[in-house]
Design a protein around this motif. Sequence first.
Motif, short mmCIF file in Angstrom:
data_model
loop_
_atom_site.label_atom_id
_atom_site.label_comp_id
_atom_site.label_asym_id
_atom_site.label_seq_id
_atom_site.Cartn_x
_atom_site.Cartn_y
_atom_site.Cartn_z
N GLY A 750 0.78 -1.22 0.00
CA GLY A 750 0.00 0.00 0.00
C GLY A 750 0.81 1.27 0.00
N ASP A 751 2.03 1.23 -0.54
CA ASP A 751 2.90 2.41 -0.54
C ASP A 751 3.16 2.94 0.87
OD1 ASP A 751 3.30 2.47 -3.30
OD2 ASP A 751 1.45 3.63 -3.62
N GLN A 752 2.99 2.08 1.87
CA GLN A 752 3.22 2.50 3.24
C GLN A 752 4.35 1.73 3.91
OE1 GLN A 752 -0.33 3.20 5.71
NE2 GLN A 752 -1.60 2.76 3.91
N ILE A 753 4.34 0.40 3.71
CA ILE A 753 5.33 -0.45 4.35
C ILE A 753 5.93 -1.37 3.30
CG2 ILE A 753 5.73 -2.22 6.11
CD1 ILE A 753 3.38 -1.09 7.67
N HIS A 754 7.24 -1.57 3.39
CA HIS A 754 7.93 -2.47 2.49
C HIS A 754 8.48 -3.66 3.28
CE1 HIS A 754 7.91 1.20 0.08
NE2 HIS A 754 8.09 0.43 -0.99
N TRP A 775 11.16 -5.29 7.93
CA TRP A 775 10.20 -4.30 7.42
C TRP A 775 10.88 -2.92 7.35
CZ3 TRP A 775 5.65 -6.43 5.92
CH2 TRP A 775 5.22 -7.60 6.55
N GLN A 776 10.21 -2.06 6.59
CA GLN A 776 10.64 -0.67 6.61
C GLN A 776 9.48 0.21 6.16
OE1 GLN A 776 14.61 0.32 5.23
NE2 GLN A 776 13.80 2.09 4.12
N ALA A 777 9.13 1.18 7.02
CA ALA A 777 8.06 2.11 6.66
C ALA A 777 8.61 3.16 5.70
CB ALA A 777 7.49 2.77 7.91
N SER A 778 7.85 3.44 4.67
CA SER A 778 8.30 4.44 3.71
C SER A 778 8.20 5.85 4.29
CB SER A 778 7.46 4.35 2.42
OG SER A 778 6.08 4.49 2.72
N GLN A 779 7.33 6.00 5.28
CA GLN A 779 7.15 7.27 5.98
C GLN A 779 6.47 6.96 7.30
OE1 GLN A 779 4.61 9.56 3.47
NE2 GLN A 779 2.90 8.14 3.59
N PRO A 780 6.54 7.86 8.28
CA PRO A 780 5.84 7.61 9.55
C PRO A 780 4.35 7.36 9.31
CG PRO A 780 7.34 9.46 9.77
CD PRO A 780 7.33 9.11 8.32
N LEU A 781 3.80 6.37 9.98
CA LEU A 781 2.43 5.93 9.75
C LEU A 781 1.52 6.40 10.88
CD1 LEU A 781 3.22 2.24 8.76
CD2 LEU A 781 2.96 4.21 7.24
N SER A 782 0.25 6.50 10.57
CA SER A 782 -0.75 6.84 11.58
C SER A 782 -1.62 5.65 11.95
CB SER A 782 -1.65 7.98 11.07
OG SER A 782 -2.30 7.61 9.86
N GLN A 783 -1.46 4.54 11.23
CA GLN A 783 -2.32 3.37 11.41
C GLN A 783 -1.49 2.20 11.95
OE1 GLN A 783 -5.72 3.20 10.77
NE2 GLN A 783 -5.58 1.22 11.78
N ASP A 784 -2.12 1.41 12.83
CA ASP A 784 -1.48 0.19 13.34
C ASP A 784 -1.99 -1.00 12.53
OD1 ASP A 784 -0.02 1.45 15.33
OD2 ASP A 784 -1.66 1.35 16.77
N TYR A 785 -1.05 -1.85 12.09
CA TYR A 785 -1.40 -3.02 11.29
C TYR A 785 -0.94 -4.29 11.99
CZ TYR A 785 -2.35 0.28 7.53
OH TYR A 785 -2.88 1.29 6.79
N ARG A 853 -7.02 -5.78 4.30
CA ARG A 853 -5.59 -5.95 4.09
C ARG A 853 -5.02 -4.81 3.25
NH1 ARG A 853 -5.48 -12.39 2.52
NH2 ARG A 853 -5.94 -13.19 4.62
N LEU A 854 -3.75 -4.51 3.54
CA LEU A 854 -3.05 -3.55 2.69
C LEU A 854 -2.80 -4.19 1.34
CD1 LEU A 854 -0.36 -1.85 4.99
CD2 LEU A 854 -2.25 -0.75 3.79
N PRO A 855 -3.07 -3.49 0.25
CA PRO A 855 -2.83 -4.06 -1.09
C PRO A 855 -1.33 -4.16 -1.38
CG PRO A 855 -3.46 -1.76 -1.25
CD PRO A 855 -3.63 -2.12 0.19
N ILE A 856 -0.99 -5.10 -2.20
CA ILE A 856 0.40 -5.29 -2.60
C ILE A 856 0.61 -4.59 -3.93
CG2 ILE A 856 2.16 -6.98 -3.25
CD1 ILE A 856 0.80 -8.95 -1.40
N ASN A 857 1.48 -3.62 -3.94
CA ASN A 857 1.72 -2.84 -5.14
C ASN A 857 3.08 -3.25 -5.73
OD1 ASN A 857 -0.64 -1.49 -4.55
ND2 ASN A 857 0.42 0.09 -3.37
#
Length: 876
Positions: A750-754, A775-785, A853-857
């Motif tokens: 989802g362009d959020q976590i790699h 894992w690595q977040a592409s940017q700080p997130l506001s949502q817990d997964y 689920r977060l989509p896989i891009n």
Amino acid sequence: MALFRGKPIACILLLLTLLVTMALHLWRLEDFPPAISGDEADNGLEVLLLMADPQLIAFAPSNAGREAMFHYMLMLPIAIFGPTAFALRLIPTLAGILIVPLAYRWVRELLPPSPIRIWIALLTAIFAATSPWLLPISRLGLRGVLLIPAMLAAYLFFWRGYVRQQYRWFVWSGIFLGLAVNTYTASRSLPLAFIAFAVVSLFYRRVNGGQPSPPGPLSQFLGEGESRSDGGEGQGGRRDILTPLLGLLITGLTSLLVFAPLGWYFLNNPGAFIYRSGQVSLWAIYQSLHAHTGQSFSRFLLQTWVDNLIWFGQISAPWRDGGPLPPWISGVSIFCAVGVVIALFRARRQPGYAFLLITFGLGILPIFIGRPTTMRVILAAPATYALLALGLVVPLQWVTRRLTATGGLALTASLATAALVIGLVSSIALFQPQRWFGLPPLPTEWDYIIDAATERVRAAVIDEGQSVLVPQAVINFPTAQFLLQADFASPLPVDDPARLAQGEHIVIFWPDEWERWFENKLPAFTLLTPGVEGQVGYVETAGQWEPSQVDALKGLVQTAQASGAATTVVDGTGRPIAQLVEADRAVVLDVLRTEPQYPLPLSFGDEIRLLGYDAAFVDGQTLDVGLFWQAQRNILADHSLLLQLIDRQGQVVAETFSQFDAPTAGWFPGQLIIDHQLLRPTAELTPDIYLLKAGLVKINYKEPIRSEYGEWVTDISRNGQSLAGPLIPLGQLPIGDVPPVEHELVVNFGDQIHLTGYRLSRNLSTGRFQILLRWQASQPLSQDYTVTIQLLDAQEAIVAQIDRPPFGGAYPTSTWPGDTPIIDIYDLDLPPSVTAGSYRLAVGLYDFETLERLPINTEETPAFTNLAVMQQVNLN
């Protein structure tokens, strides 16, 4: 002059008393006490901050909070004399001198006309002039002494307005009452004195002239010479019973105008008004004691009241804790008690005595509601000495009047003269305490150590041009900061650390008393060095110095001086922080690192930032964590730190909760604090990935405490983004030989976590798979997964599955920093019914609330219902 009206002998004695007062207060003011105390230095630092950044404030929140009027008064002497002990003490000393004539005038006007009134007032002035209670705190430079002259002026003008029915005096009383409340915490109970007297005065009926005292020896002793008049100077006649009420109203409204700026601050910061009082209240003390002793509150209260009353009548050491009553009369407190009895008897007819008793009772109120000190009961000082004089003069007059025609006035004058001479001699003894009393010559021994150490450091750096390595705890102490402020106002740039010390001699400052005061535990050191173009600055070095490193450091200096070989110095974590080399036959410090090993800018509210941390194991199990803190503004509350080590199941394996060595209420904006904590696990740690978490708690001002530790600081952010507190993950720590990532890949969720890599291993004896994910977040997130790992058969049916938030929920994705690898390990158990065959191992992320689920891009990795297939698994 009205001040000197009266008997010639009394006037001469009053003049001598004033001269003695000035001599005792001003003589060698910069040398006695012989060290600047921490409280004095805190005041001075506030003044320097205000002078550097001029602004109008009513309250300085640092160091448990202080009314700011005193700081503005200190600006002029500090501007003239610089950051010196004399500048800090001049204003309080002048206020201490002013107490003597004000106490004399107040008592003289308060008591009814009688032959002994002037002598009672004179003795009160003599006691105040030579008091081991007022003299030390005047010379110590504490703001509390300003309360006494302001309070006396408010009392005096209120009494004049009451007696003379001239309402302008109530206006003046209100002005000085408002000023008094701007001086010291104890002043906040002052309005109670005026309210109480206004209520009591309604029961008096004023008549012109007087009536004789009731017959009987006891009545003659307690009330001799007293009439039913108002007790003021020159005024008689019936009084309007509304006068005290109107006077109270005028005084209150006027004082509110003066108090308005401070009142507005308290209205917006109500906790500041009660914070310090709540800390020292008997209820707070009892709560702490009850947890250990189980003592009942009634028994605790009774015992404490008895102990506090005994304390008030005793004599304690000079300077900071000088006793309330003069030390030069054995058993002097009994005369004060006699004065209380006499005043109680006469108060039935004379409101002046009622006013005196009210002010005395108000002054000793902390004895019954809190932990008393000589400063907290300072409101009682003038009334205490007036009652002491009353208890001495009235019995003397009663006895001698039956023996001589003069009524004992000559003997009373002799008593006043003797009191002045003996009090002078005894007060001088304060300046030679070791010789006279065998007492320490200092406010505290630590004040002296820091003061002397700072002067030696300044001389080495400024006068001799040397670089000095100083324990940071010395630099953090307010006395050192105040004395060094003018010369070490800001850090030097650290872009080329070697330049700062090249060719200069390094002096390692080592107080002889260091081991005694800090139990051989050393914090970071600070390098004070002459800067470029004569500027002086400092470079902070990080690290906890253990005794072994301390000894090694001493040896390294000797080795470097002898051989000229470069030697690396490491801190308690084993990280190199400095290098000792020889240059031009001198030891030079080359700073290798001044930044935290793991930068982590976290903001706790708008007060405190956590810049980063260092972490390493000292003995393989004990974790040494160095935390780099910085104050963003003046801090009102004292904070404590909760630090935890978490395993990947989310369980706490090590924890410490402690206050900072340097209390946060004493931190100054921009100041760097390096705090070290040791985490000792409850059991032996196995090789794995662990998580370090931290949280701050403070005393709450507005709401009840919400946890076993205190009130959590929950307003936490990173780079402006809010984080859900109160415990915030700082970072991961690998312990032991943790297997590295084996397979590199890139899966974009989802362009959020790699997902950037993984490792798969299997325990053949148990059949359990262990999956390491990076894992690595592409940017700080506001949502817990939540992470889901599934083993799928050929028909895409789930054979085995594990769903778990990262690190057992201890490291939610909303707290992940951007562009920082996160390692997590999962154990996947296979069911006994699993058969041999080919399976696929897939991973996904979903929102636990919506199950979405977060989509896989990605086009590189096959996907199945937003699950990323990592690997084919063959089971035999």
